[in-house]
Enzyme design. Structure first.
Site, mmCIF file in Angstrom:
data_model
loop_
_atom_site.group_PDB
_atom_site.id
_atom_site.type_symbol
_atom_site.label_atom_id
_atom_site.label_comp_id
_atom_site.label_asym_id
_atom_site.label_seq_id
_atom_site.Cartn_x
_atom_site.Cartn_y
_atom_site.Cartn_z
ATOM 1 N N SER A 62 95.932 25.881 72.606
ATOM 2 C CA SER A 62 95.273 27.191 72.557
ATOM 3 C C SER A 62 93.757 27.154 72.458
ATOM 4 O O SER A 62 93.120 28.207 72.403
ATOM 5 C CB SER A 62 95.837 28.016 71.394
ATOM 6 O OG SER A 62 97.142 28.446 71.697
ATOM 7 N N LYS B 245 87.416 33.577 65.610
ATOM 8 C CA LYS B 245 88.777 33.962 65.992
ATOM 9 C C LYS B 245 89.447 34.679 64.829
ATOM 10 O O LYS B 245 89.310 34.277 63.671
ATOM 11 C CB LYS B 245 89.573 32.712 66.385
ATOM 12 C CG LYS B 245 90.977 33.008 66.903
ATOM 13 C CD LYS B 245 91.684 31.737 67.347
ATOM 14 C CE LYS B 245 93.074 32.012 67.877
ATOM 15 N NZ LYS B 245 93.763 30.787 68.346
ATOM 16 N N SER C 244 96.024 30.893 72.890
ATOM 17 C CA SER C 244 95.849 32.150 72.182
ATOM 18 C C SER C 244 94.384 32.510 71.918
ATOM 19 O O SER C 244 94.068 33.650 71.570
ATOM 20 C CB SER C 244 96.580 32.073 70.832
ATOM 21 O OG SER C 244 96.010 31.059 69.999
#
Length: 494
Positions: free
Chosen positions: A184, A79, A160
């Site tokens: 998230s 990420k 997210s």
């Protein structure tokens, strides 16, 4: 023969160790898959050289009879919230566009030390602020899933960590890192039919992870199944003296401790999670999960978490407040974007840089956070929200007197279409209604896929555990996973 890209972390690890295939073969297969899936916009940066170098090191070690590292031969996605040395790390924001860290985050460093290779940096909501991956400066991620009822609108992969969830579901990588502030990891896992765990706050170091809300942010793994999450978490977790919130505890052997039996365990069902207008499919899945837990040997008990209804408003005061403080560092002076209009003074540069560099959702949260921390409103909002947070944590403490784990839905719906909720921030925030309470309390929590809705989209079940009981959460997740038998995957259209 099963394609290499269909294999998960455990299968790749074991195959490389046994010599069934080479680590280089695995890396090459995933690199090709990533290069052909640009339509999904899951990867912001592709790093094939990193994945190949790690694979070649694994193959060389095996050739001379060395003991392979825990993740040798396993290529993963990272990420973009994690700083990676020499590789662009932007938090999907224009204000950090072009920023290349000279250092490695602790979590990513641990994964490389364990032998993993990096396929690339994954797209996300800007500064981890969002529930649909639509706030990224570099364009939204598109879920690999499509409705089976004839509707073909592009779907949100959750947020997210939407790039992570989409990449895993599309078989672009076997696992990826995520971060969870209010859900998230868990919500995008539920939207895309994969597993993801947020460990106890402090289990994984936050050093080198771009900060959103420091008292809530926690790194965790996302993968195809529970076992793969356990393997990844073992490599990611551990004490870090560079992080003052890191827990100085040994990392348990979570994979070795996996068991699908819940004999002797009490599973709590919080009555307050039966929210108004809950879709019948979510209610039915929840009941199915209860039946599966009972079948695994658990005793089912009803519990009460009376302050649950205040969790979401408290979270959306505390998180923006911390964000407004953390994001003050992005001012155009030291790194990242600098917007310097002709004849501008320092104050003008600050304003121009932040106006150009931050997206609308980030600006919204900074303004909310600055407001609730301002003189005259601090006690009325921020202090009260912190008191509510304490009450929510106490609710969980009381619940543990009568149960060992909690079982709830992960999200109030299946994946929604991109653009469907972006015009209504409140509707978007409500996606976190089931995940925020455990985040405020710092508890370990996991989402596992439980089934499909009538449109053929994944739905997730959430297990919440006591502090530091990742093993209990993983075991309950495995019990549900075994009984759900979830094998659905999106048909490749990208």
């Amino acid at each position: 023969m099963t394609e290499l890209t269909d294999l998960g972390v455990a299968a790749i690890r074991d195959g490389v160790r046994s010599g069934a295939f080479s680590a280089r073969d695995v890396a090459d297969a995933f690199i090709v898959k990533v290069s052909k899936a640009k339509t999904l916009n899951a990867f912001l940066v592709e790093t094939p050289d990193h994945a190949i170098a790690a694979a070649d090191a694994a193959d060389a070690a095996r050739a001379v009879g060395e003991t392979l590292k825990p993740l040798a031969g396993v290529p993963i996605g990272m990420k973009d919230l994690f700083c990676t040395k020499g590789v662009a790390s932007t938090a999907a924001s224009h204000i950090l566009e072009g920023f290349t860290p000279p250092y490695e985050s602790t979590v990513s460093g641990k994964l490389w030390d364990a032998g993993a290779g990096m396929l690339g940096k994954l797209n996300m909501d800007q500064f981890a602020m969002g529930s649909s991956n639509e706030t990224s400066h570099f364009g939204n991620v598109i879920s690999p899933w499509r409705r089976a009822d004839g509707g073909n609108a592009p779907l949100a992969p959750g947020g997210s960590s939407g790039g992570s969830s989409a990449a895993i579901a599309a078989r672009l990588c076997p696992a990826a890192t995520g971060t969870d502030t209010g859900g998230s990891i868990r919500q995008p896992a539920a939207f895309t039919g994969i597993a993801g765990i947020k460990p106890t706050y402090g289990r994984c170091s936050r050093w080198g992870v771009v900060a959103f809300a420091s008292s809530l942010d926690q790194a965790g793994p996302m993968a195809r199944d529970v076992r793969d999450c356990a393997i990844m978490l073992e490599a990611m977790a551990g004490f870090d003296p560079k992080d003052s919130t890191s827990l100085d505890l040994a990392v348990p052997k979570w994979e070795a401790g996996l068991s699908g039996s819940l004999a002797g365990k009490r599973i709590g069902i919080p009555k307050e999670y039966r929210v108004d207008n809950m879709p019948a499919e979510i209610e039915a899945l929840w009941q199915q999960g209860i039946d599966w837990a009972r079948d695994a040997g658990a005793e089912i008990v009803e519990v009460s978490l009376p302050h649950t209804k205040y969790a979401l408003p408290a979270y959306y005061i505390i998180a923006p407040a911390e964000a407004s403080s953390n994001l003050a560092r992005y001012d155009g002076v030291r790194y990242g974007l600098r917007d310097l209009p002709d004849g501008a003074n320092l104050q003008d540069m600050y304003a121009a840089t932040r106006a150009a560099g931050f997206g609308d959702e980030v600006k919204r949260r900074i303004m909310i956070g600055t407001y609730v921390l301002s003189a005259g409103f601090y006690d009325a909002y921020y202090t009260q929200a912190q008191k509510v947070r304490t009450l929510i944590a106490r609710d969980f403490e009381r619940a543990w007197e009568s149960c060992d784990l909690l079982l709830t839905p992960t999200a109030p719906s299946a994946a929604f279409a991109l653009g469907e909720k972006s015009a209504d921030p409140i509707a978007m925030y409500l996606n976190d209604v089931f995940t925020v309470p455990s985040s405020l309390a710092g508890l370990p929590a996991m989402s596992v896929p439980g089934g499909l809705d009538k449109a053929g989209l994944p739905l997730g079940l959430q297990i919440i555990g006591k502090p530091l009981d990742e093993q209990g959460v993983l075991n309950a997740g495995l019990a549900l996973e075994e009984r759900a038998g979830f094998v659905a995957r999106p048909e490749a259209w990208w």
